[in-house]
Design a protein around this motif. Structure first.
Motif, PDB file in Angstrom:
ATOM      1  N   PRO A   1       3.892   2.065  -1.205  1.00 54.02           N
ATOM      2  CA  PRO A   1       4.404   2.612  -2.475  1.00 54.02           C
ATOM      3  C   PRO A   1       3.304   3.269  -3.312  1.00 54.02           C
ATOM      4  CG  PRO A   1       5.336   0.449  -2.067  1.00 54.02           C
ATOM      5  CD  PRO A   1       4.264   0.657  -1.036  1.00 54.02           C
ATOM      6  N   GLY A   2       2.073   2.758  -3.227  1.00 58.60           N
ATOM      7  CA  GLY A   2       0.963   3.387  -3.940  1.00 58.60           C
ATOM      8  C   GLY A   2       0.695   4.790  -3.394  1.00 58.60           C
ATOM      9  N   TRP A   3       0.664   4.876  -2.079  1.00 67.67           N
ATOM     10  CA  TRP A   3       0.461   6.180  -1.417  1.00 67.67           C
ATOM     11  C   TRP A   3       1.588   7.130  -1.818  1.00 67.67           C
ATOM     12  CZ3 TRP A   3       0.919   6.584   4.666  1.00 67.67           C
ATOM     13  CH2 TRP A   3       0.762   7.920   5.058  1.00 67.67           C
TER      14      TRP A   3
ATOM     15  N   THR B   1       0.819  -1.200   0.000  1.00 65.97           N
ATOM     16  CA  THR B   1       0.000   0.000   0.000  1.00 65.97           C
ATOM     17  C   THR B   1       0.857   1.256   0.000  1.00 65.97           C
ATOM     18  OG1 THR B   1      -1.833  -1.069   1.105  1.00 65.97           O
ATOM     19  CG2 THR B   1      -1.644   1.282   1.432  1.00 65.97           C
TER      20      THR B   1
ATOM     21  N   ASN C   1       3.406   7.077  -4.494  1.00 65.40           N
ATOM     22  CA  ASN C   1       3.229   7.451  -5.897  1.00 65.40           C
ATOM     23  C   ASN C   1       2.265   8.634  -6.005  1.00 65.40           C
ATOM     24  OD1 ASN C   1       4.131   5.986  -8.541  1.00 65.40           O
ATOM     25  ND2 ASN C   1       4.211   4.422  -6.952  1.00 65.40           N
ATOM     26  N   LEU C   2       1.219   8.571  -5.215  1.00 65.13           N
ATOM     27  CA  LEU C   2       0.231   9.652  -5.211  1.00 65.13           C
ATOM     28  C   LEU C   2       0.871  10.951  -4.712  1.00 65.13           C
ATOM     29  CD1 LEU C   2      -2.754  10.324  -5.636  1.00 65.13           C
ATOM     30  CD2 LEU C   2      -3.230   9.444  -3.354  1.00 65.13           C
TER      31      LEU C   2
END
Lengths: 379, 314
Positions: free
Chosen positions: A122-124, A120, A126-127
Motif C-alpha cells: 500500500p505504501g508503494w 509495503t 500510495n507513491l
C-alpha cells in the motif's frame, strides 16, 4: 501433451501482455485499467471487464531478463530508498526510465492495493497514486487475528464499495452469476495447481518450472484457461521420471531468486534436489463459503501472510512434511520482512541465507557457499 | 500491569501503557527496523515489563508477535484500519472493545474508567496543543523531552509543563522536524545547536496528540475514540499520503518553514515510501529538505555535520 501445455501457456502470456507498450503513453485501451497487488480480489474486476496489471510480477520478469540493476539505480535517483522492496525499486525505475523488457504497461485508471500480503505494497501504491494522479483504493484485511464476524462485515463493506466504484469506472453492472462463475474458475485453477505442486517431491522436476508456473495463478487465476493449462501441465509432468532418491531432498523456504536462471541456487546444491517450496503454495487461496461475498472474504482475508504466527507455522510444518525434505534452505529476504520468521520450529537442519529476490548484488555467494558446506556436514 | 506500547496508534483511553521510545537491546534482526527490534528486546529482557501491545501497521510490526510467541507475557497486536471511512471507525471501535476485554482477561482486572481516562486524554492534549502553539518561542528539544517523559508515565501522572526553556535561536532559519518516532531528543538538540529555529513538527509522539480531535464523552465512547484516532494526524502506514501532504503543506506554510529535516529509522518503509513524494511537495514550495536516516551506525558527530551543512544552506 507438451504441445497443448505450451500452447496454453503461450496464450495466457500473450493475453496478459497484449496491451503493454502500445498504451503506455497516452493512448487508451478499450477497457479501463487497474494496477493491482497480487492478492487483490480480481474476480470483481474480471466480472466488470476491467483489465488488471500486476507490477510485482512484472518486476520479477524484469529481473529475470537481467535489467534490474540499472532500474534500481534509476528509482533511487528519484528518492526511493534502496532498502525498500526491490519489486517497487525495479518497477518504478522502469517507469522513470520509460523502458522495460516487454514494454511498459498501459497507464492505470485506478490503483488497488491490499494489505493481506504485506504493508509495503500500500505504501508503494500510495507513491504511484501521487505520480499518476489517479484514484487509489486500499483494501484493508484484518487477517486471522481479528474476530471473524467483525472482519467479515468490515471486509465485505469494502468489497461492496469496490464493486460500486468499479461499476462507475467501467460503466458496467456486476452480474452476480458471472462473479460466481469466475470464483469457480479460481477454485478450479487452485485445485489444478495443487496437483502440479504435489508432483515436486515425487518426480524429477526442476522447481524452476513451479516458480515460473505459479505466475498464472497470480495474473490469471479466474480465467477458465488457467485450470486447463495447469491440468495439461500436470499431465505432462506426471509422466516425468521418478525423483532421484540419491540426492537429498531439501525445502526452499522463501522467494524464488528471480534474477537467477533457475530461480534458486542450483550451483550450490549439486547433491540435493528441491522437493518443496512454500512460495508455490501462497496463491492456493481457499474460496470457502456459501455465497460470493463470503468466498471472497475467506480467500482474501486469510492469505498465508495474513494468518497468525501459529497457523503459519503449522501450515509450514505440513508443507515441509509433505515434501519429505531432510533439510531446509531458509531465506531472509531483504525485501520482505513479513516472511522473516516463517522458518522457526521446523524440526530440520537448515541454513539461513541473506538474499533479495530481485537485487542480485545483495547475495554474498561465498558466504552462501560456506553455509551450504556446513549444512552438508550436518547431513 | 506494565504494558510496553509501540507507536502513538495505541489508544491510551483503555488502560495505562508505557510508551516505548528506545532500548539498547540484544535482539538484532538484519534489515529490520531497529526501533522494532529494540522493542522486541525490551519485552524479552526487561523483567519489569509484563505485556506488549503494538499496531500491525508495517512489515516489521506485523511480525513482532512471532518473535514474542514464547515470552509468556501479555502480547496484543492491534490492527489499525488502513482506511478512515465509517466502516473503519466501526471496525476500530469493535477492536477497542476487544483490546479492553483481552487486557481484563489477562490481568484479571476490570477496566471501568474508560470515560474518565478519555477525559484525561482530552485535557492532556488540550494542554499540549497550548505548548505546541507556542513552540516557536520554546526550546524544541526541551519540549520533545517533556513529551517523551510524560508518555512514559501513567495517564493520571502526566503533567504538561508550562515552564519550558526559551528557544535558543529565535532568529535562526525556521525549520520543521518530520519523520518517524524519535528515540530521544539528541537530533533536535543538534539542530538547535546548528542555529536552526524549530517551529513545528510532524512527529507521531507530538503532532498526533496535538492534532487529535476532542473526544465527546456522550454517546458510544468506543466509537468516539475510534473516530478521534482516525481523524488525528495520520501515519504513512495508514495509507493516505494525499492527506498527509495536504495537511503538512498547510502547516508548513502557516509556520513559514524554510526547511524540513526528515528523520527516519533505517528500514522504516512507510516513511521510505512517503519521502520521495514529500520531497517533491517541498521542492514545489521552495522549501529545502534534509533527510537523516538513523541507522545506529552513524555517529553523533556525523549527524551534527550534516545538520550544520544544511543550516549553512538555509
Amino acid at each position: 501433451m507438451a504441445q497443448l501445455y505450451l500452447q496454453l501457456q503461450a496464450k495466457l502470456m500473450r493475453d496478459y501482455y497484449r496491451d503493454f507498450t502500445k498504451y503506455a503513453k497516452g493512448r487508451k485501451p478499450e477497457r479501463k485499467v487497474a494496477w493491482v497487488t497480487a492478492f487483490t480480489p480480481v474476480e470483481i474486476l474480471e466480472a466488470l471487464d476491467i483489465e488488471y496489471i500486476y507490477p510485482e510480477s512484472y518486476a520479477a520478469v524484469i529481473a529475470a531478463s537481467g535489467k534490474e540493476q540499472d532500474l534500481l539505480r534509476e528509482s533511487e535517483k528519484g528518492g526511493l530508498c534502496r532498502d525498500c522492496c526491490a519489486y517497487s525499486g525495479c518497477y518504478n525505475g522502469a517507469l522513470s526510465a520509460g523502458t522495460a523488457p516487454r514494454g511498459l504497461p498501459p497507464r492505470p485508471d485506478v490503483l488497488i492495493a491490499t494489505n493481506n500480503q504485506c504493508n509495503t505494497l500500500p505504501g508503494w501504491w500510495n507513491l504511484l497514486a501521487q505520480d499518476y494522479d489517479v484514484p487509489l483504493i486500499v483494501l484493508d484485511y484484518p487477517g486471522e487475528g481479528a474476530d471473524r464476524e467483525q472482519a467479515f462485515s468490515y471486509v465485505t463493506a469494502q468489497h461492496r464499495e469496490l464493486i460500486a466504484r468499479m461499476e462507475e469506472l467501467s460503466g458496467n453492472r456486476l452480474d452476480d452469476g458471472r462473479l460466481e462463475r469466475l470464483i469457480q474458475n479460481s477454485r478450479d485453477s487452485v485445485a489444478a495447481w495443487k496437483k502440479v505442486v504435489g508432483l515436486l517431491p515425487e518426480k524429477d522436476i526442476e522447481p524452476t518450472v513451479l516458480f515460473d508456473g505459479i505466475s498464472y495463478l497470480i495474473t490469471s487465476r479466474c480465467k477458465p484457461e488457467t485450470a486447463e493449462f495447469y491440468t495439461a501441465m500436470y499431465e505432462y509432468y506426471a509422466a516425468s521420471p521418478e525423483a532421484d532418491r540419491g540426492r537429498k531432498p531439501v525445502f526452499w523456504l522463501g522467494y524464488p531468486l528471480w534474477y537467477h536462471p533457475q530461480r534458486y541456487l542450483k550451483e550450490l546444491l549439486p547433491d540435493y534436489r528441491v522437493s518443496g517450496s512454500n512460495y508455490v503454495t501462497w496463491w492456493s487461496l481457499d474460496y470457502d463459503g456459501d455465497e460470493p461475498m463470503e468466498q471472497l472474504f475467506t480467500a482474501y482475508n486469510y492469505t498465508f501472510l495474513n494468518l497468525s504466527a501459529e497457523t503459519k507455522r503449522r501450515r509450514l510444518q505440513d508443507c515441509i512434511a509433505a515434501s519429505g525434505a531432510e533439510a531446509a534452505i531458509s531465506l531472509r529476504n531483504k525485501s520482505c520482512k513479513c516472511d522473516f520468521v516463517s522458518a522457526r520450529y521446523i524440526g530440520l537442519p537448515q541454513v539461513e541465507l541473506e538474499i533479495d529476490m530481485i537485487d542480485r548484488e545483495y547475495l554474498d555467494m561465498d558466504r552462501a557457499g560456506e553455509l551450504m558446506g556446513i549444512l552438508r556436514e550436518i547431513l | 500491569m506494565n504494558i510496553l506500547s509501540l507507536s502513538g496508534l495505541i489508544p491510551e483511553q483503555i488502560c495505562d501503557t508505557i510508551r516505548f521510545f528506545g532500548y539498547d537491546g540484544q535482539q538484532r534482526i538484519s534489515h529490520y527496523c531497529r526501533y522494532a527490534s529494540d522493542y522486541i528486546s525490551q519485552i524479552l529482557e526487561d523483567p519489569e515489563i509484563d505485556g506488549a501491545v503494538f499496531p500491525r501497521t508495517c512489515d516489521s510490526s506485523r511480525t513482532i508477535a512471532s518473535y514474542l510467541e514464547e515470552c509468556g507475557k501479555f502480547v496484543y497486536s492491534f490492527h489499525i484500519p488502513a482506511r478512515q471511512d465509517r466502516a473503519a471507525v466501526s471496525y476500530l471501535a469493535d477492536s477497542l472493545r476487544r483490546y479492553k476485554t483481552a487486557v481484563e482477561q489477562h490481568y484479571g482486572t476490570g477496566l471501568t474508567d474508560v470515560m474518565e481516562r478519555t477525559s484525561l486524554v482530552n485535557e492532556r492534549n488540550r494542554a499540549l496543543r497550548g505548548s505546541y502553539e507556542h513552540l516557536p518561542e520554546l526550546s524544541y528539544s526541551a519540549y520533545l523531552d517533556m513529551v517523551h517523559g510524560l508518555l512514559r508515565k501513567p495517564l493520571r501522572e502526566q503533567r504538561v509543563s508550562d515552564d519550558l526553556p526559551s528557544c535558543p535561536c529565535p532568529d535562526g532559519p525556521k525549520v520543521f522536524v518530520a519523520g518517524s518516532t524519535q528515540t530521544g531528543s539528541g537530533i533536535a538538540r543538534q539542530i538547535e545547536a546548528a542555529g536552526l529555529h524549530i517551529v513545528g513538527d510532524r512527529l507521531s509522539e507530538s503532532h498526533r496528540l496535538v492534532s487529535s480531535p476532542e473526544i465527546p464523552l456522550e454517546g458510544d465512547i468506543f466509537e468516539n475514540i475510534a473516530l478521534s484516532m482516525l481523524s488525528s494526524m495520520p501515519s504513512p502506514s495508514q495509507d493516505d499520503f494525499s492527506r498527509i501532504l495536504r495537511e503538512d503543506r498547510e502547516e508548513l506554510l502557516r509556520r513559514q518553514a524554510q526547511g524540513v529535516i526528515f528523520i527516519t529509522q533505517k528500514y522504516c518503509e512507510p516513511y521510505d515510501y512517503l519521502f520521495p513524494t514529500y520531497r517533491k511537495m517541498l521542492d514545489g514550495l521552495g522549501i529545502r529538505s534534509l533527510r537523516i536516516t538513523v541507522s545506529g551506525s552513524q555517529s553523533e558527530n556525523e549527524t551534527a555535520l550534516v545538520v550544520e551543512t544544511f543550516a549553512n544552506m538555509l
